[in-house]
Design a protein around this motif. Structure first.
Motif: not given
Length: 466
Positions: A433-441
């Motif tokens: 998900s975009d949310r998790w990608q943002l956190v990981f980023q």
């Protein structure tokens, strides 16, 4: 002048590596039917722009040349603007997970392929390297325990239970073979040639620790280049060397009856004898005319002056002599096929070594001082460029491998982070998900900033020696 050479060499190195890396992404994206909007070398304000009439790709050179990027058509990066229907099938996000994986992996792979080609060029054109002649090993080192006495030429090596030995052509070749065996804690059988013929020696590397590989592991194993001439290049006024009568041009033959032909070994012996008398056998050139054969041999008694080691605080011995070592060298040439094979093997060995070293830094088994930044890279770029094309190409291959390995690390914002997303998608069938990608980023960006800060600190520490 040296600064100019370093800057030019650094610019060439970074330029070549970035172009190759990004072109890897670009070429595979084109093969997979993805529309590439921009191919940029550098970041920031564009200094040069050209749009390809055939593909519509904007080729750009920007003001900050420390990297680059390939921008592809992607529905997630249009700012909400719709993509024309006729171009939807060319969008990156519309491609299968394995095509996206191939496009992202192509950058690091291109760096590894470049390294193979560069190493192959070096091997094929020939390189002058120190011969694999060893100096007298220090007592109790693995080389000494194996029975090596110094002066032997290592001609072959067999690792572990391998059925056949591999030829050893140079000191560099020997070093790489021992490095691989030391990492795996394997036994090595060395075939060594001397005046009496060829003999085999069993080198036990089971006791070599990770820290030993961190440091100058060849010295730890008891291997130093030998077979050359160790001479006095200069003598400091008032030093023990001057008081004993040593002079520039004197060749050091032995210390306390032990043959010496390597500066590192000799210095280590002197350091361990602070305040204790040594007997040097010195060969002195015949003064006042041409000398034929061996010069005059003299025995000199010298007492190393005791000084405090700034690192350990322990007393060490110094004699105040500048030394020069002339070791035998060999011209190493390979055929085209063998050069490619050796280039691939050297690239693999270095990549594996880099991954292992980075892993050991993460768990605290290796020092973070091993990280280097742009200042150190520029310094080595200049030094290798001054040494000649072979040295510079080897340096370029080494940095290309490092760049490839770095980008494959599973850290978000790097290629490896995206590859991890695609592996998760391939296994679960769901896009991260975009949310998790943002956190990981954000976490990945913090890691990159921290690594960059450490590398820059190490650069400054090396520069000002603190």
């Amino acid at each position: 002048m040296n600064l100019l050479i370093e800057l030019l060499a650094f610019a060439v190195a970074i330029g070549v590596l970035v172009v190759v890396h990004e072109y890897g992404h670009y070429s595979v994206a084109r093969l997979c039917g993805v529309k590439v909007l921009r191919f940029s070398i550098g970041f920031g304000k564009p200094l040069f722009q050209r749009v390809s009439p055939k593909t519509g790709t904007e080729w750009t050179i920007a003001a900050l040349p420390l990297g680059g990027y390939v921008k592809m058509l992607d529905e997630r990066e249009t700012g909400g603007a719709p993509i024309p229907a006729e171009l939807l099938d060319q969008a990156f996000n519309r491609k299968s997970v394995w095509r996206r994986f191939a496009i992202v992996a192509a950058g690091p792979v291109a760096n590894f392929l470049l390294a193979i080609v560069l190493f192959a060029l070096v091997f094929a054109t020939g390189v002058t390297e120190p011969a694999a002649v060893i100096a007298t090993p220090a007592p109790n080192t693995p080389a000494a325990v194996a029975g090596l006495e110094g002066g032997e030429t290592i001609v072959a090596a067999r690792t572990g239970d391998a059925s056949e030995s591999e030829p050893v052509r140079s000191w560099s070749d020997l070093r790489w073979k021992l490095l691989g065996a030391a990492f795996d804690h394997k036994r090595v059988t060395l075939s060594a040639k001397d005046a009496h013929g060829t003999s085999d020696f069993q080198l036990d590397l089971h006791g070599v620790t990770e820290k030993d590989v961190d440091d100058d592991f060849m010295s730890h194993l008891g291997f130093e280049p030998g077979g050359g001439k160790l001479t006095v290049a200069g003598v400091q006024p008032g030093s023990a060397a001057q008081q004993a009568g040593l002079a520039a041009g004197d060749r050091l033959r032995a210390v306390d009856g032990i043959p010496t032909d390597n500066a590192t070994t000799f210095i280590g012996y002197v350091k361990s004898h602070a305040g204790r008398p040594l007997t040097l056998q010195v060969e002195r050139p015949v003064r006042g005319g041409q000398s034929q054969g061996q010069g005059q041999l003299d025995n000199i008694r010298i007492v190393p002056q005791s000084q405090r080691d700034e690192t350990t605080g322990q007393p060490i011995g110094r004699i105040g002599a500048e030394l020069a070592t002339q070791v035998p060298s060999i011209d190493v040439h390979y055929g085209p096929i063998e050069s490619l094979q050796l280039g691939a093997r050297r690239t693999w060995d270095l990549a594996v070594y880099s991954v292992r070293m980075f892993g050991r830094m993460i768990v605290g088994e290796a020092s973070l001082k091993n990280l280097s930044g742009p200042v150190t890279i520029a310094d080595y770029a200049g030094k290798s460029a001054r040494l000649g094309p072979s040295a510079f190409l080897s340096f370029l291959a080494l940095v290309s491998i490092s760049l490839g390995v770095l980008n494959l690390l599973p850290i978000p914002v790097l290629d490896g982070g995206h590859l991890l997303y695609y592996l998760v998608e391939a296994v679960t069938g769901k896009v991260v998900s975009d949310r998790w990608q943002l956190v990981f980023q954000r976490a990945g960006l913090a890691c990159i900033v921290a690594l960059s800060a450490i590398a820059l600190f190490n650069d400054l520490a090396r520069l000002i020696h603190f």
